[in-house]
Design a protein around this motif. Structure first.
Motif, short mmCIF file in Angstrom:
data_model
loop_
_atom_site.label_atom_id
_atom_site.label_comp_id
_atom_site.label_asym_id
_atom_site.label_seq_id
_atom_site.Cartn_x
_atom_site.Cartn_y
_atom_site.Cartn_z
N ALA A 128 45.87 50.62 49.92
CA ALA A 128 46.48 51.34 48.80
C ALA A 128 45.94 50.84 47.47
O ALA A 128 45.71 51.62 46.53
N ASN A 129 45.72 49.53 47.37
CA ASN A 129 45.18 48.95 46.15
C ASN A 129 43.76 49.43 45.90
O ASN A 129 43.40 49.81 44.77
N THR A 130 42.95 49.46 46.93
CA THR A 130 41.57 49.96 46.81
C THR A 130 41.58 51.44 46.46
O THR A 130 40.77 51.91 45.65
N HIS A 131 42.48 52.18 47.05
CA HIS A 131 42.62 53.60 46.77
C HIS A 131 42.96 53.82 45.29
O HIS A 131 42.39 54.70 44.63
N PRO A 159 36.70 44.85 42.99
CA PRO A 159 36.52 43.43 42.68
C PRO A 159 35.20 42.84 43.17
O PRO A 159 34.74 41.83 42.63
N SER A 160 34.57 43.46 44.16
CA SER A 160 33.30 42.94 44.66
C SER A 160 32.11 43.37 43.79
O SER A 160 30.99 42.90 44.00
N THR A 161 32.34 44.26 42.81
CA THR A 161 31.26 44.67 41.91
C THR A 161 30.87 43.47 41.05
O THR A 161 31.73 42.83 40.44
N PRO A 162 29.59 43.11 41.00
CA PRO A 162 29.17 41.96 40.20
C PRO A 162 29.62 42.11 38.74
O PRO A 162 29.49 43.18 38.14
N VAL A 163 30.15 41.04 38.18
CA VAL A 163 30.69 41.07 36.82
C VAL A 163 29.68 41.58 35.79
O VAL A 163 30.05 42.38 34.92
#
Length: 169
Positions: A128-131, A159-163
């Motif tokens: 649900a959070n990812t959605h 969150p896995s997208t590089p900063v």
């Protein structure tokens, strides 16, 4: 349930409150952006529906993601949306420390009819959070098209997208 999971999800839901507080009610309900002509409010409502289905289905151990309420008040009223977010956040906090090491029946339509899959509460809440994040990304595109600039760091990014690749909105 682990408090870290609840904290992370509630922070993500808090980003929606930050967004709502940063835009006008007219921007929240604007349906002028194609190709779907949906509003920011409808995307917020849709993301909240997912959490609502989870909370509603817990007692019966039958979470049906196709049984969304689709409360149009949340789509059109930013205050109602923030109240709904706060209610969901409060409910999630009540799960902290509760044993969630059991399986739940989760029903969804994967494209060829309804299917029931077994999840833990933590795993369906993570989905649900990812959605919600996915819909935040759509909102980010809509904001750009509406020429509305605000900054909520990481909004709409997994969150896995590089900063260095994140710019926020």
């Amino acid at each position: 349930m682990r408090k870290e999971i609840v904290r992370t999800i509630n922070n993500n839901l808090g980003n929606a409150i930050s967004l709502i507080d940063s835009i006008s009610p007219e921007t929240y309900t604007d349906t002028s952006i194609g190709p779907y002509y949906s509003s920011i409010g409808s995307h917020i409502r849709h993301a909240l529906d997912f959490f609502d289905c989870i909370i509603e289905g817990l007692q019966s151990n039958n979470i049906d993601l196709t049984a969304r309420k689709r409360d149009e008040v949340i789509s059109t009223n930013p205050v109602a949306a923030k109240e709904k977010i706060n209610a969901i956040q409060t409910q999630l906090v009540s799960f902290i420390g509760v044993n969630t090491d059991y399986l739940l029946k989760v029903t969804d339509n994967l494209g060829e009819g309804k299917e029931t899959i077994m999840y833990t509460l933590e795993s369906i809440l993570a989905q649900a959070n990812t959605h919600a994040t996915h819909h935040y990304a759509i909102i980010s595109y809509m904001m750009q098209s509406l020429n509305v600039e605000i900054e909520i760091p990481g909004f709409g990014y997994n969150p896995s997208t590089p900063v260095p690749k994140r710019e926020g909105i």
